[in-house]
Every structure is written in C-alpha cells, then in structure tokens.
Design an enzyme around this catalytic site. Structure first.
Site, PDB file in Angstrom:
ATOM      1  N   HIS A  57       0.845  -1.210   0.000  1.00 11.57           N
ATOM      2  CA  HIS A  57       0.000   0.000   0.000  1.00 11.57           C
ATOM      3  C   HIS A  57       0.872   1.249   0.000  1.00 11.57           C
ATOM      4  CE1 HIS A  57      -3.927   2.066   0.999  1.00 11.57           C
ATOM      5  NE2 HIS A  57      -3.032   3.045   1.049  1.00 11.57           N
ATOM      6  N   HIS A  59       1.550   5.349  -2.181  1.00 10.10           N
ATOM      7  CA  HIS A  59       1.059   6.381  -3.111  1.00 10.10           C
ATOM      8  C   HIS A  59       2.256   6.982  -3.832  1.00 10.10           C
ATOM      9  CE1 HIS A  59      -3.147   6.512  -1.632  1.00 10.10           C
ATOM     10  NE2 HIS A  59      -2.565   5.996  -0.562  1.00 10.10           N
ATOM     11  N   GLN A 152      -9.440   9.336  -5.328  1.00 15.75           N
ATOM     12  CA  GLN A 152      -9.146  10.023  -4.061  1.00 15.75           C
ATOM     13  C   GLN A 152     -10.294  10.931  -3.588  1.00 15.75           C
ATOM     14  OE1 GLN A 152      -5.769  10.674  -1.925  1.00 15.75           O
ATOM     15  NE2 GLN A 152      -7.695  10.916  -0.819  1.00 15.75           N
ATOM     16  N   HIS A 210      -9.431   1.714   0.026  1.00 14.27           N
ATOM     17  CA  HIS A 210      -9.189   2.502   1.239  1.00 14.27           C
ATOM     18  C   HIS A 210     -10.504   2.424   2.011  1.00 14.27           C
ATOM     19  CE1 HIS A 210      -5.719   4.183  -0.822  1.00 14.27           C
ATOM     20  NE2 HIS A 210      -5.395   4.875   0.252  1.00 14.27           N
ATOM     21  N   GLU A 213     -11.082   4.553   6.684  1.00 15.59           N
ATOM     22  CA  GLU A 213      -9.905   5.212   7.265  1.00 15.59           C
ATOM     23  C   GLU A 213     -10.405   6.412   8.059  1.00 15.59           C
ATOM     24  OE1 GLU A 213      -6.991   6.746   4.527  1.00 15.59           O
ATOM     25  OE2 GLU A 213      -5.516   7.092   6.103  1.00 15.59           O
ATOM     26  N   ASP A 309       2.273   3.257   2.910  1.00 13.80           N
ATOM     27  CA  ASP A 309       1.298   4.308   2.560  1.00 13.80           C
ATOM     28  C   ASP A 309       1.967   5.562   1.997  1.00 13.80           C
ATOM     29  OD1 ASP A 309      -1.211   5.327   2.136  1.00 13.80           O
ATOM     30  OD2 ASP A 309      -1.761   5.540   4.227  1.00 13.80           O
ATOM     31  N   TRP A 315       0.562  13.925   3.454  1.00  9.40           N
ATOM     32  CA  TRP A 315       0.018  13.274   4.636  1.00  9.40           C
ATOM     33  C   TRP A 315       1.102  12.921   5.658  1.00  9.40           C
ATOM     34  CZ3 TRP A 315      -1.453  12.256  -0.380  1.00  9.40           C
ATOM     35  CH2 TRP A 315      -2.772  12.602  -0.698  1.00  9.40           C
TER      36      TRP A 315
HETATM   37 ZN   LIG Z   1      -3.420   5.110   1.107  1.00  9.07          ZN
END
Ligand SMILES: [Zn+2]
Length: 429
Positions: A57, A59, A152, A210, A213, A309, A315
């Site tokens: 996982h 991005h 997203q 996802h 979350e 991630d 993030w």
């Molecule tokens: Zn993610």
C-alpha cells in the site's frame, strides 16, 4: 552450476548456516554446505537472508512532494487530501515520473522490490496514471509495481469520478480502488462498493479499497466490502486497506464482523506509520491509536500485511522506503513484542504481502525467483529491532544494490575498537 552462492546464511525461519545457490533467475539449492565453486560468492556468516520486502500500500504519485505547494499545518488526513487537491492541477507527467523513479532508487537500496501503489484518478487529465504506467515499465527490471485506480476525491463525490476511474482501467491500471468513507453519505459509500466490486468481477481484476480510514466507529463499509466480495466470488482477490474504524468499534459488533471478513478472505492492509500519525486527531485525551485490530485479525487466520502508505508527501513528512520501520511501528502500536508476535510481523512485511499482491515465485525456497536480500542482522527479531543496512540486494540472480555495514568506531581505552550492531550483540532467546 551456479551464478551466485550466498554462503552460511541465517534464514527467516531460524535455521542457521545455509548456503543458497542461484542459477539463472531461480534459487536452485539451499543446503548446509554447498559443495561447488562459483565465480561470485557472498559471505553471509551471521547475517539474515530474506526474500525482498513488499509494500502492498503506497502512493507513488504523491511521494517526495513534501512542501509542494505548502506544508500540512493541522497534520490531519482531511487537510492532506485538500493539500493534494491544490497540488494536483500543477502536476506534470515528467515531474511525476522523475519523483517516482527517485523513490524507486531508494526502495531498491532498502531491499523493497515489490510495490502496490494507488494512483489518484480524480483529475480527468489522468497524468498520474500515464506517468505511473510509464514508471511501471521502466522499473520492471528491478521493481514489480502494481497500480490501483484510486478515486481520491470519491467515486461518486468527485465530478467525473466514475468515468475517470474506468478510463484509468482501460489504460491498463491493474486493480480497482475506492474510498467509500469519503463519499458524501454512508449510502453512497455502500453504492460505490457495489459498483466497484461489480467492475472488478466483470473485468477480472483484484480490488483494493481505502476502507473506513476514520475514527468513526459507525463507518462500517468493511461489512459491505466483505458481502460484495462473497456475492461476486472475489474471495482472496480483495484487499481492505486501513480499516481504522475497527479500532473504535463496539466489541460485540467486531465479534460478528471479523468472521465475516474471514469468510470473504479479505486481505487486510493496516498502515501503522500513517494510522498512528493521522488517526485520533479529533480526540483530546486519551487519544485513540487508530490502527485496526491486528492481533485479533491475525488470530482469526486473516492474511494481514503492512503498507507504508506515504513517504514525504501531504500526509506524512517522514518515511524512508524502509519496511522494517513499518514493522517496528506495528510492534509498538499493536503491542506485539513477543517472539511469536515478531515472527508474524516480519511475515506481514514479506510472505503475507506477497500473498496479498498475488506474487508468483516469491520466497526463499528452491524454485523461487532468485530475488533476496542480505541484512546486517542475525535474525528477524534483530532485523525488526535494528532496521539494519541491506548489505546486498539481489534481483534475478544479480546484485543490484550494496550498502556497507554500519560499523561504529570507538576510541575508548580498554573497550573494543569498533562495534557492528548486527553482530556484536546477539541475544539468547
Ligand atoms: Zn493510502
């Protein structure tokens, strides 16, 4: 006949002093003392040899973009999504490719050779998909990259979200993604899962969502995901990423939910670094940890693998492509410090992830691909404790990265001149 022999290695299952022979692109021998000569040999005495790390996982379209166009001030998931929305129109294919390739260089040096990356499909230009499809091809000789079409801003919530996701799949993205907790309503979240699982069944693709979350204990999309998985016969091909709402759920409800997740054979992907960083942000004290129920899911026989991630993006301002850092955090957040716990955590960074990603020929056995790493640590427990140097990274039987062991020099009277943290203290269990 061998192209490369790794001598005297310690194996992840605890066996010590084994020689590993590689020929062509396969592992062809694992024996106590391999009676053969070979042009190239690596002395792995006292070192752990493992299959490469996998990150199920990530991005890659956002990685290494920290500070562009500004920093995330509140540190929340939602400001991160808003910030990414500011950056997205400014993205170019060239810049995306360049950042992704740089990240892949770092990953190789950390022995991370299998990555599943979500690709944001919210911008109808789809430069993200174009760029990462190119990257997938360019890194193929050393990294196997899987791509997930990830809406997203919401499959239904974003204007044109449905069309963009489908177009990204037409372009050759491998996996169907989603974000039900970010849709406008619970109902639209549920409907998005119904639609996405149907698309996956029709196209014969895996699913990676996802899912929940959030700290909201009533975010129960995982229930729908499990039910839709079973309805479409997708068992084993669906991943539930994050599942952080399970941390906050009522225990009675979870006692019904976990068997349902097991029935659907959902691959569970917690992301310990990001979950501990982003969840619980609306709490005062005590603050929730936010990571899903790793120990209980593992005990129920579910395949749990950890993702990284984010690395240096809207993030998360940390990260280093080091899956042992992820495992180290998982041990703390899940409070899994026992020996059996740590074995399971190491599996969650290697063999479990390989299962989630459906990798062929992965592992440290005869017939498996000649892909492996040599670490500056004696065993899996020490690897998780030390996050040591990857002394050698081998792909297709060839060394593709080498890092010198971390050796500290000491200038102390009456004490040793140097310290090799991976060798000088090997605990007795
Ligand atoms: Zn993610």
């Amino acid at each position: 006949m061998f192209d490369l022999i790794i001598r005297n290695a310690n194996l992840p299952d605890g066996r010590q002093g084994f020689d590993i022979g590689l020929f062509g692109r396969r592992i062809t021998a694992i024996e106590k003392r391999l009676d053969a000569v070979c042009g190239e040999e690596i002395d792995a005495t006292g070192r752990l040899v493992s299959p490469p790390f996998c990150d199920p996982h990530f991005h890659m379209d956002a990685t290494l973009s920290l500070g562009m166009p500004r920093m995330n001030v509140s540190g929340t998931l939602l400001e991160g999504i808003a910030l990414w929305g500011e950056l997205r129109p400014l993205l170019t294919k060239e810049a995306l490719v360049e950042r992704a390739l740089r990240y892949c260089d770092l990953a190789v040096s950390q022995g991370l050779l299998y990555i599943r990356s979500h690709v944001d499909t919210s911008d109808p230009r789809l430069v993200t998909a174009e760029a990462l499809i190119e990257v997938r091809e360019r890194v193929a000789p050393y990294i196997q990259l899987q791509l997930v079409a990830f809406p997203q801003d919401g499959y239904y919530r974003a204007e044109g979200g449905v069309a963009s996701l489908n177009r990204a799949l037409d372009m050759g993205i491998d996996i169907v993604g989603g974000i039900p907790h970010f849709e406008r309503t619970m109902e639209e979240g549920r409907l998005s899962l119904e639609a996405l699982c149907r698309i996956a069944a029709e196209r014969g693709l895996p699913v990676d969502i996802h899912c929940d979350e959030t700290d909201d204990p009533m975010s129960r999309h995982i229930e729908t995901l499990a039910a839709e998985t079973i309805r479409h016969g997708l068992q084993g091909r669906v991943a539930g990423s994050h599942l952080t709402s399970m941390h906050s759920m009522d225990n009675y409800y979870v006692s019904k939910l976990i068997p349902l997740i097991a029935e659907a054979q959902i691959n569970v992907i917690p992301n310990p670094l990001i979950n501990i960083m982003l969840q619980g942000r609306h709490d005062t004290y005590p603050k929730r940890r936010g990571m899903t129920r790793v120990r209980e899911l593992m005990a129920a026989g579910l395949n749990v693998s950890f993702g990284q991630d984010c690395t240096m993006d809207p993030w998360y301002s940390m990260g280093s492509a080091d899956m042992l850092e992820v495992g180290h955090m998982a041990i703390h957040v899940a409070q899994m410090g026992g020996l059996d716990d740590k074995r399971q955590i190491f599996d969650a960074l290697t063999v479990n992830s390989a299962k989630t990603m459906g990798l062929e020929g992965y592992g440290l056995e005869i017939g498996c691909k000649a892909d492996l790493i040599v670490l500056q640590a004696a065993d899996v427990f020490e690897a998780l404790r030390l996050k040591p140097s990857r002394l050698f990274v081998v792909k297709g039987g060839k060394v593709i990265s080498r890092t010198a062991p971390r050796i500290g020099e000491l200038f102390l009277e009456g004490r040793p001149a140097e310290i090799d943290s991976g060798r000088d203290y090997v605990p007795v269990y």
